[in-house]
Scaffold this motif. Sequence first.
Motif, PDB file in Angstrom:
ATOM      1  N   GLU A 271       2.007   7.940  12.348  1.00  0.00           N
ATOM      2  CA  GLU A 271       1.381   7.034  12.745  1.00  0.00           C
ATOM      3  C   GLU A 271       1.983   5.710  12.283  1.00  0.00           C
ATOM      4  O   GLU A 271       2.124   5.607  10.996  1.00  0.00           O
ATOM      5  N   ARG A 272       1.788   4.713  12.991  1.00  0.00           N
ATOM      6  CA  ARG A 272       2.050   3.268  12.419  1.00  0.00           C
ATOM      7  C   ARG A 272       0.980   2.285  12.864  1.00  0.00           C
ATOM      8  O   ARG A 272       0.566   2.072  13.955  1.00  0.00           O
ATOM      9  N   LEU A 273       0.336   1.740  11.912  1.00  0.00           N
ATOM     10  CA  LEU A 273      -0.830   0.714  12.095  1.00  0.00           C
ATOM     11  C   LEU A 273      -0.820  -0.309  11.341  1.00  0.00           C
ATOM     12  O   LEU A 273      -0.044  -0.390   9.963  1.00  0.00           O
ATOM     13  N   PRO A 274      -1.461  -1.584  11.552  1.00  0.00           N
ATOM     14  CA  PRO A 274      -1.546  -2.772  10.977  1.00  0.00           C
ATOM     15  C   PRO A 274      -2.032  -2.471   9.382  1.00  0.00           C
ATOM     16  O   PRO A 274      -2.963  -1.484   9.415  1.00  0.00           O
ATOM     17  N   ARG A 275      -1.875  -3.171   8.544  1.00  0.00           N
ATOM     18  CA  ARG A 275      -2.151  -2.898   7.317  1.00  0.00           C
ATOM     19  C   ARG A 275      -3.776  -2.955   6.947  1.00  0.00           C
ATOM     20  O   ARG A 275      -4.508  -1.919   6.699  1.00  0.00           O
ATOM     21  N   LYS A 276      -4.491  -3.734   8.008  1.00  0.00           N
ATOM     22  CA  LYS A 276      -5.711  -3.841   7.847  1.00  0.00           C
ATOM     23  C   LYS A 276      -6.522  -2.475   8.346  1.00  0.00           C
ATOM     24  O   LYS A 276      -7.429  -1.875   7.837  1.00  0.00           O
ATOM     25  N   HIS A 277      -5.861  -1.832   9.604  1.00  0.00           N
ATOM     26  CA  HIS A 277      -6.646  -0.831   9.779  1.00  0.00           C
ATOM     27  C   HIS A 277      -6.032   0.510   8.929  1.00  0.00           C
ATOM     28  O   HIS A 277      -6.952   1.305   8.997  1.00  0.00           O
ATOM     29  N   ALA A 278      -5.018   0.340   8.384  1.00  0.00           N
ATOM     30  CA  ALA A 278      -4.629   1.522   7.369  1.00  0.00           C
ATOM     31  C   ALA A 278      -5.487   1.531   6.083  1.00  0.00           C
ATOM     32  O   ALA A 278      -6.005   2.685   5.770  1.00  0.00           O
ATOM     33  N   VAL A 279      -6.022   0.362   5.758  1.00  0.00           N
ATOM     34  CA  VAL A 279      -6.769   0.230   4.670  1.00  0.00           C
ATOM     35  C   VAL A 279      -8.124   0.775   5.076  1.00  0.00           C
ATOM     36  O   VAL A 279      -8.941   1.354   4.203  1.00  0.00           O
ATOM     37  N   GLU A 280      -8.683   0.394   6.052  1.00  0.00           N
ATOM     38  CA  GLU A 280     -10.080   0.898   6.676  1.00  0.00           C
ATOM     39  C   GLU A 280      -9.958   2.537   6.745  1.00  0.00           C
ATOM     40  O   GLU A 280     -10.825   3.248   6.528  1.00  0.00           O
ATOM     41  N   GLN A 281      -8.771   2.978   7.253  1.00  0.00           N
ATOM     42  CA  GLN A 281      -8.799   4.529   7.454  1.00  0.00           C
ATOM     43  C   GLN A 281      -8.768   5.237   6.027  1.00  0.00           C
ATOM     44  O   GLN A 281      -9.551   6.185   5.718  1.00  0.00           O
ATOM     45  N   TRP A 282      -8.212   4.507   5.019  1.00  0.00           N
ATOM     46  CA  TRP A 282      -8.033   5.102   3.815  1.00  0.00           C
ATOM     47  C   TRP A 282      -9.568   5.353   3.439  1.00  0.00           C
ATOM     48  O   TRP A 282      -9.742   6.249   2.786  1.00  0.00           O
ATOM     49  N   LYS A 283     -10.027   4.126   3.317  1.00  0.00           N
ATOM     50  CA  LYS A 283     -11.611   3.759   2.733  1.00  0.00           C
ATOM     51  C   LYS A 283     -12.349   4.920   3.356  1.00  0.00           C
ATOM     52  O   LYS A 283     -13.361   5.894   2.846  1.00  0.00           O
ATOM     53  N   LYS A 284     -12.332   5.193   4.987  1.00  0.00           N
ATOM     54  CA  LYS A 284     -13.058   5.845   5.628  1.00  0.00           C
ATOM     55  C   LYS A 284     -12.853   7.463   5.078  1.00  0.00           C
ATOM     56  O   LYS A 284     -13.811   8.399   5.004  1.00  0.00           O
ATOM     57  N   LEU A 285     -11.531   7.889   4.923  1.00  0.00           N
ATOM     58  CA  LEU A 285     -11.175   9.338   4.572  1.00  0.00           C
ATOM     59  C   LEU A 285     -11.875   9.692   2.970  1.00  0.00           C
ATOM     60  O   LEU A 285     -12.286  10.284   2.943  1.00  0.00           O
ATOM     61  N   LEU A 286     -11.493   8.632   2.007  1.00  0.00           N
ATOM     62  CA  LEU A 286     -12.138   8.768   0.834  1.00  0.00           C
ATOM     63  C   LEU A 286     -13.839   9.043   0.911  1.00  0.00           C
ATOM     64  O   LEU A 286     -14.184  10.227   0.217  1.00  0.00           O
ATOM     65  N   LYS A 287     -14.407   8.282   1.633  1.00  0.00           N
ATOM     66  CA  LYS A 287     -15.747   8.492   1.796  1.00  0.00           C
ATOM     67  C   LYS A 287     -16.113   9.965   2.549  1.00  0.00           C
ATOM     68  O   LYS A 287     -17.262  10.624   2.436  1.00  0.00           O
TER      69      LYS A 287
ATOM     70  N   MET B 232       0.871  -1.241   0.030  1.00  0.00           N
ATOM     71  CA  MET B 232       0.120   0.187   0.020  1.00  0.00           C
ATOM     72  C   MET B 232       0.746   1.169  -0.036  1.00  0.00           C
ATOM     73  O   MET B 232       1.988   1.368   0.939  1.00  0.00           O
ATOM     74  N   ASP B 233       0.747   2.135  -0.832  1.00  0.00           N
ATOM     75  CA  ASP B 233       1.462   3.365  -1.197  1.00  0.00           C
ATOM     76  C   ASP B 233       0.561   4.214  -1.793  1.00  0.00           C
ATOM     77  O   ASP B 233       0.180   4.035  -2.983  1.00  0.00           O
ATOM     78  N   GLY B 234       0.153   5.485  -1.049  1.00  0.00           N
ATOM     79  CA  GLY B 234      -0.820   6.401  -1.690  1.00  0.00           C
ATOM     80  C   GLY B 234      -0.729   7.660  -0.981  1.00  0.00           C
ATOM     81  O   GLY B 234      -0.340   7.760   0.023  1.00  0.00           O
ATOM     82  N   TRP B 235      -1.289   8.546  -1.521  1.00  0.00           N
ATOM     83  CA  TRP B 235      -1.373  10.075  -0.894  1.00  0.00           C
ATOM     84  C   TRP B 235      -3.008  10.292  -1.001  1.00  0.00           C
ATOM     85  O   TRP B 235      -3.565  10.299  -2.041  1.00  0.00           O
ATOM     86  N   LEU B 236      -3.287  11.057   0.185  1.00  0.00           N
ATOM     87  CA  LEU B 236      -4.638  11.768  -0.029  1.00  0.00           C
ATOM     88  C   LEU B 236      -4.585  13.313   0.707  1.00  0.00           C
ATOM     89  O   LEU B 236      -3.631  13.608   1.273  1.00  0.00           O
ATOM     90  N   MET B 237      -5.409  14.270  -0.034  1.00  0.00           N
ATOM     91  CA  MET B 237      -5.538  15.344   0.394  1.00  0.00           C
ATOM     92  C   MET B 237      -7.092  15.671   0.940  1.00  0.00           C
ATOM     93  O   MET B 237      -7.894  15.368   0.360  1.00  0.00           O
ATOM     94  N   ALA B 238      -7.086  16.336   2.138  1.00  0.00           N
ATOM     95  CA  ALA B 238      -8.187  16.959   2.414  1.00  0.00           C
ATOM     96  C   ALA B 238      -8.818  18.009   1.441  1.00  0.00           C
ATOM     97  O   ALA B 238      -8.186  18.580   0.685  1.00  0.00           O
TER      98      ALA B 238
END
Length: 73
Positions: A47-63, A1-7
């Motif tokens: 922050e350092r998260l397990p991959r599963k939690h990072a993916v959940e966070q990514w999806k939540k931010l996109l929504k 997983m490697d990516g960038w998000l902006m508010a």
Amino acid sequence: MDGWLMASNGRNVLRFHRDRTARYEALIFIDFGEPIPGQPALLKRRERLPRKHAVEQWKKLLKGGWCRVEPQW
């Protein structure tokens, strides 16, 4: 997983990238930064998260209105 998000307001940037030093578990760093015109973004915290939690966070931010962007630093 490697990516960038902006508010949506353009004031905060997140970089999601793998912790390559993790040996037994897939861990993801999330770097929090603030864009500065004409300069690389200012890194505020990490922050350092397990991959599963990072993916959940990514999806939540996109929504929540965050969007994918090109690398910022």
